[in-house]
Design a protein around this motif. Structure first.
Motif, PDB file in Angstrom:
ATOM      1  N   ALA A   1      21.088 -48.328  14.931  1.00 30.03           N
ATOM      2  CA  ALA A   1      20.980 -48.498  13.716  1.00 30.03           C
ATOM      3  C   ALA A   1      19.973 -47.789  13.027  1.00 30.03           C
ATOM      4  CB  ALA A   1      20.744 -49.924  13.188  1.00 30.03           C
ATOM      5  N   LEU A   2      20.041 -46.957  11.734  1.00 28.56           N
ATOM      6  CA  LEU A   2      19.133 -46.219  11.217  1.00 28.56           C
ATOM      7  C   LEU A   2      19.369 -46.386   9.542  1.00 28.56           C
ATOM      8  CD1 LEU A   2      16.590 -44.473  11.095  1.00 28.56           C
ATOM      9  CD2 LEU A   2      17.878 -42.621  11.232  1.00 28.56           C
ATOM     10  N   GLU A   3      18.376 -47.178   8.804  1.00 26.65           N
ATOM     11  CA  GLU A   3      18.721 -47.546   7.597  1.00 26.65           C
ATOM     12  C   GLU A   3      17.698 -47.736   6.629  1.00 26.65           C
ATOM     13  OE1 GLU A   3      21.645 -50.766   5.756  1.00 26.65           O
ATOM     14  OE2 GLU A   3      22.556 -49.851   7.581  1.00 26.65           O
ATOM     15  N   ASN A   4      17.815 -47.283   5.440  1.00 28.52           N
ATOM     16  CA  ASN A   4      16.725 -47.820   4.353  1.00 28.52           C
ATOM     17  C   ASN A   4      17.219 -48.848   3.824  1.00 28.52           C
ATOM     18  OD1 ASN A   4      15.495 -45.505   4.898  1.00 28.52           O
ATOM     19  ND2 ASN A   4      15.882 -44.573   3.118  1.00 28.52           N
ATOM     20  N   ILE A   5      16.578 -50.185   3.865  1.00 29.72           N
ATOM     21  CA  ILE A   5      16.830 -51.460   3.517  1.00 29.72           C
ATOM     22  C   ILE A   5      16.220 -51.826   2.140  1.00 29.72           C
ATOM     23  CG2 ILE A   5      17.656 -51.998   5.588  1.00 29.72           C
ATOM     24  CD1 ILE A   5      15.275 -54.146   5.348  1.00 29.72           C
ATOM     25  N   SER A   6      16.727 -52.511   1.101  1.00 30.42           N
ATOM     26  CA  SER A   6      16.217 -53.104   0.115  1.00 30.42           C
ATOM     27  C   SER A   6      16.984 -54.480  -0.128  1.00 30.42           C
ATOM     28  CB  SER A   6      16.422 -52.370  -1.134  1.00 30.42           C
ATOM     29  OG  SER A   6      17.598 -51.954  -1.361  1.00 30.42           O
ATOM     30  N   GLY A   7      16.302 -55.523  -0.140  1.00 31.26           N
ATOM     31  CA  GLY A   7      16.889 -56.880  -0.236  1.00 31.26           C
ATOM     32  C   GLY A   7      16.986 -57.565   1.270  1.00 31.26           C
ATOM     33  N   LEU A   8      18.192 -57.940   1.568  1.00 33.49           N
ATOM     34  CA  LEU A   8      18.380 -58.790   2.766  1.00 33.49           C
ATOM     35  C   LEU A   8      19.502 -57.977   3.675  1.00 33.49           C
ATOM     36  CD1 LEU A   8      17.323 -61.201   3.979  1.00 33.49           C
ATOM     37  CD2 LEU A   8      19.436 -62.229   3.495  1.00 33.49           C
ATOM     38  N   ARG A   9      19.242 -57.649   4.852  1.00 39.60           N
ATOM     39  CA  ARG A   9      20.194 -56.921   5.717  1.00 39.60           C
ATOM     40  C   ARG A   9      20.195 -57.515   6.953  1.00 39.60           C
ATOM     41  NH1 ARG A   9      23.954 -54.395   7.674  1.00 39.60           N
ATOM     42  NH2 ARG A   9      24.212 -52.426   7.785  1.00 39.60           N
TER      43      ARG A   9
ATOM     44  N   LEU B   1      25.407 -64.610   2.446  1.00 33.49           N
ATOM     45  CA  LEU B   1      25.038 -64.006   0.950  1.00 33.49           C
ATOM     46  C   LEU B   1      26.231 -63.420   0.374  1.00 33.49           C
ATOM     47  CD1 LEU B   1      21.894 -62.102   2.268  1.00 33.49           C
ATOM     48  CD2 LEU B   1      22.092 -64.311   0.957  1.00 33.49           C
ATOM     49  N   PRO B   2      26.125 -63.522  -1.042  1.00 38.53           N
ATOM     50  CA  PRO B   2      27.245 -62.885  -1.681  1.00 38.53           C
ATOM     51  C   PRO B   2      27.134 -61.465  -1.513  1.00 38.53           C
ATOM     52  CG  PRO B   2      25.542 -63.567  -3.132  1.00 38.53           C
ATOM     53  CD  PRO B   2      25.000 -63.961  -1.803  1.00 38.53           C
ATOM     54  N   ASP B   3      28.262 -60.585  -2.263  1.00 32.76           N
ATOM     55  CA  ASP B   3      28.175 -58.993  -2.103  1.00 32.76           C
ATOM     56  C   ASP B   3      27.106 -58.598  -2.833  1.00 32.76           C
ATOM     57  OD1 ASP B   3      30.326 -59.401  -0.753  1.00 32.76           O
ATOM     58  OD2 ASP B   3      31.910 -58.832  -2.148  1.00 32.76           O
ATOM     59  N   SER B   4      26.702 -59.105  -3.860  1.00 32.23           N
ATOM     60  CA  SER B   4      25.520 -58.573  -4.514  1.00 32.23           C
ATOM     61  C   SER B   4      24.410 -59.585  -4.925  1.00 32.23           C
ATOM     62  CB  SER B   4      26.235 -57.914  -5.739  1.00 32.23           C
ATOM     63  OG  SER B   4      25.089 -57.648  -6.845  1.00 32.23           O
TER      64      SER B   4
ATOM     65  N   PHE C   1      19.263 -71.295  -2.185  1.00 32.79           N
ATOM     66  CA  PHE C   1      19.017 -72.189  -0.998  1.00 32.79           C
ATOM     67  C   PHE C   1      19.919 -72.533  -0.096  1.00 32.79           C
ATOM     68  CE2 PHE C   1      15.869 -72.844  -4.351  1.00 32.79           C
ATOM     69  CZ  PHE C   1      14.574 -72.993  -3.487  1.00 32.79           C
ATOM     70  N   GLY C   2      19.968 -72.073   1.323  1.00 30.88           N
ATOM     71  CA  GLY C   2      20.861 -72.395   2.287  1.00 30.88           C
ATOM     72  C   GLY C   2      20.600 -73.570   2.833  1.00 30.88           C
ATOM     73  N   PRO C   3      21.245 -73.855   4.051  1.00 31.61           N
ATOM     74  CA  PRO C   3      21.098 -74.894   5.023  1.00 31.61           C
ATOM     75  C   PRO C   3      19.697 -74.821   5.619  1.00 31.61           C
ATOM     76  CG  PRO C   3      23.348 -73.798   5.600  1.00 31.61           C
ATOM     77  CD  PRO C   3      22.648 -72.738   4.652  1.00 31.61           C
ATOM     78  N   SER C   4      18.988 -73.784   6.115  1.00 27.76           N
ATOM     79  CA  SER C   4      17.914 -73.813   6.721  1.00 27.76           C
ATOM     80  C   SER C   4      16.810 -74.120   5.452  1.00 27.76           C
ATOM     81  CB  SER C   4      17.508 -72.587   7.338  1.00 27.76           C
ATOM     82  OG  SER C   4      17.385 -71.503   6.436  1.00 27.76           O
ATOM     83  N   GLY C   5      17.053 -73.924   4.264  1.00 23.42           N
ATOM     84  CA  GLY C   5      15.919 -74.257   3.149  1.00 23.42           C
ATOM     85  C   GLY C   5      15.295 -73.153   2.933  1.00 23.42           C
ATOM     86  N   ILE C   6      15.384 -71.850   3.331  1.00 16.45           N
ATOM     87  CA  ILE C   6      14.579 -70.657   3.298  1.00 16.45           C
ATOM     88  C   ILE C   6      15.356 -70.124   1.963  1.00 16.45           C
ATOM     89  CG2 ILE C   6      14.025 -68.442   3.956  1.00 16.45           C
ATOM     90  CD1 ILE C   6      13.263 -69.236   6.620  1.00 16.45           C
ATOM     91  N   PRO C   7      14.553 -69.923   0.793  1.00 18.53           N
ATOM     92  CA  PRO C   7      15.217 -69.413  -0.136  1.00 18.53           C
ATOM     93  C   PRO C   7      15.430 -67.837  -0.160  1.00 18.53           C
ATOM     94  CG  PRO C   7      12.637 -69.574  -0.462  1.00 18.53           C
ATOM     95  CD  PRO C   7      13.285 -70.204   0.892  1.00 18.53           C
ATOM     96  N   VAL C   8      16.516 -67.365  -0.919  1.00 20.80           N
ATOM     97  CA  VAL C   8      16.697 -65.948  -0.999  1.00 20.80           C
ATOM     98  C   VAL C   8      16.721 -65.569  -2.473  1.00 20.80           C
ATOM     99  CG1 VAL C   8      18.323 -63.935  -0.764  1.00 20.80           C
ATOM    100  CG2 VAL C   8      18.190 -65.646   0.992  1.00 20.80           C
TER     101      VAL C   8
ATOM    102  N   GLU D   1      30.244 -71.156   0.453  1.00 20.84           N
ATOM    103  CA  GLU D   1      29.650 -72.383   1.064  1.00 20.84           C
ATOM    104  C   GLU D   1      28.844 -72.869  -0.392  1.00 20.84           C
ATOM    105  OE1 GLU D   1      27.841 -70.935   5.565  1.00 20.84           O
ATOM    106  OE2 GLU D   1      26.694 -71.110   3.833  1.00 20.84           O
ATOM    107  N   GLU D   2      28.590 -74.277  -0.170  1.00 16.68           N
ATOM    108  CA  GLU D   2      28.154 -74.964  -1.283  1.00 16.68           C
ATOM    109  C   GLU D   2      26.373 -74.811  -0.953  1.00 16.68           C
ATOM    110  OE1 GLU D   2      28.481 -78.891  -4.042  1.00 16.68           O
ATOM    111  OE2 GLU D   2      28.529 -79.061  -1.946  1.00 16.68           O
TER     112      GLU D   2
END
Length: 495
Positions: A325-333, A375-378, A475-482, A402-403
């Protein structure tokens, strides 16, 4: 060929000749002509016949060589002259057109035109680092007496040592650069050419010539005789020359040059990754150096998750030395990878921005409870221009199947704060970093049909003609926010 007669009252008078080759090696000689009195009289008046001179040269008994030198060092001849002697100076360049400087004086006792060198004219290397070399040299005797008229200049390059300042300046010129003379270099920074960079600090003047043949640096540091050369490249050999310069006459003398090799670049430290553990890495944007993380797989299917906190980051993942893998990332990947047990993965990260970037990294087996929610698409927040009023704004964002819990925050900002707010936003921080007064609401929602997994919210009670920064946290099931990407919206001035 040059001729000179020393008109002195005394029968014997001292004289000195200093010759500085400024480029290629030359050959030069001093010849003595035992001339007749009548010829000498004409020579002194400057009306002698050139043919007469050449005739007299042919008589071997009349001409004798008292000094001869071949090479490119600065040489000084000191002798005693009698007033009945005609001297000839002969210069020959065997390689190519060149230039030299010649200085003749009969005043050998008072102040020297050329600064004196100490008894030991060597430069000592007293410290070597990855990007620095520290040098010291013994003081030139005139420095101690005439401090204000004398200064040291240091020349740094990657090619070879120079025996004179004019040789160094010739080399710089021949590579397409124009270098001001040392005096101008010391006193008149405005004479610089566009290709030169000048750094002036603590009474030091540093001129860097970006020539095609590498970099030549000239640094004048006043009367300091210890200097640490900064900003060098690791594992590179550099040559150092020190010149002591008389600012009144612009004449200089060269110390014996030296060289040193900077230390090799240190191997980047490799951090071990553990299953499920989150590591936060801060990456230097100026040096653009790689930060390395290593992981040995204990399962066949694994997942790397990268959450960008600041800036933008390049991620390079290799498995047993091969790029996967070789990629520039922004956000979550997330990267889901398959392999064998005990495969070795190496993750290399570097900032692609000029400022520092920061990223959280987690690796876990595929069946492991994910750290981050689906995560959602955007992660963009949309605002509706037509629904803007003087005291309300309507925003929308995508959800998932998911709720999850979503919390909205707002912050009033000024026009000149927008860029800084967006640039300094920490995508990894949660609502705990926000002031309670900024919280607008929290809500739960989801939709099995992803096309309809979108929600809107109208935020009221705002001031007219004002900029607001809106943030949404998931906030997902683990409680870590995005954190979604911040959105700046301005309420209408008139309604």
């Amino acid at each position: 060929r040059y001729y000179f007669v020393l008109e002195e009252g005394r029968a014997l008078a001292p004289f000195a000749i200093t010759v500085t080759p400024c480029d290629v090696p030359i050959e030069w000689s001093i010849l003595v002509h035992k001339a007749s009195a009548s010829f000498l009289g004409k020579a002194a008046r400057g009306d002698h016949d050139p043919q007469e001179v050449s005739k007299s040269q042919k008589a071997p008994s009349m001409v004798s060589t008292i000094f001869n030198y071949k090479g490119n060092s600065v040489e000084t001849y000191m002798g005693m002259s009698s007033h009945s002697t005609l001297y000839m100076l002969e210069f020959l360049s065997t390689e190519r057109d060149t230039h030299i400087t010649v200085y003749l004086t009969t005043d050998t006792t008072s102040g020297h035109l050329y600064p004196e060198l100490p008894m030991d004219p060597r430069i000592d290397v007293i410290g070597v680092g990855h990007t620095t070399v520290t040098l010291t040299w013994k003081h030139s005797p005139p420095v101690l007496q005439h401090r204000e008229n004398i200064q040291y200049c240091l020349l740094v390059n990657e090619k070879h040592n120079y025996k004179s300042l004019c040789a160094a300046e010739t080399a710089i010129r021949s590579s397409g650069m124009k270098l001001p003379p040392t005096l101008a270099l010391s006193l008149s920074p405005y004479l610089l050419e566009p290709q030169q960079v000048m750094i002036l600090s603590n009474s030091e003047l540093s001129i860097i010539n970006k020539a095609s043949s590498g970099e030549v640096r000239q640094i004048c540091m006043g009367t300091k005789n210890t200097y640490t050369v900064p900003n060098l490249s690791p594992s590179t050999q550099y040559y150092f020359d020190v010149f002591v310069v008389n600012l009144l006459t612009n004449a200089s003398a060269a110390y014996t040059g030296t060289f040193a090799r900077t230390l090799d670049e240190p191997e980047p430290k490799v951090t071990e990754l553990k299953d499920g553990k989150v590591v936060q890495v801060v990456l230097n944007g100026k040096t653009q150096k790689f930060y390395s993380l290593q992981y040995q797989a204990r399962h066949k299917k694994i997942q790397f998750t990268f959450q960008l906190c600041h800036g933008q980051v390049q991620v390079h993942i290799t498995k047993n030395g091969k790029t996967v893998a070789l990629e520039n990332i922004s956000g979550l990947r997330c990267f889901s990878l398959k392999g064998k047990l005990l495969d070795t993965y190496l993750v290399q990260l570097r900032s692609t921005e000029e400022f520092n970037s920061s990223v959280k990294v987690q690796v876990s087996p595929h069946f492991h409870k994910p750290l981050f929610p689906l995560l959602p698409d955007s992660l963009k927040i949309k605002s509706f221009s037509k629904l803007r009023t003087c005291n309300s704004v309507t925003i929308a964002w995508l959800g998932t199947q998911e709720e999850n819990k979503y919390c909205v925050y707002k912050k009033r900002i000024e026009d000149d704060q927008v860029w800084m707010e967006l640039r300094s936003a920490d995508m990894c921080s949660g609502p705990e970093s926000r002031h309670k007064s900024e919280k607008v609401l929290c809500k739960y929602f989801y939709d099995i049909n992803l096309q309809r997994a979108v929600t809107t919210e109208t935020i009221k009670g705002l001031d007219s003609g004002t900029l607001y920064l809106f943030d949404v946290y998931l906030f997902g099931p683990s409680g870590i926010p995005v954190r979604y990407h911040s959105k700046v919206v301005k309420t209408r001035k008139k309604c």
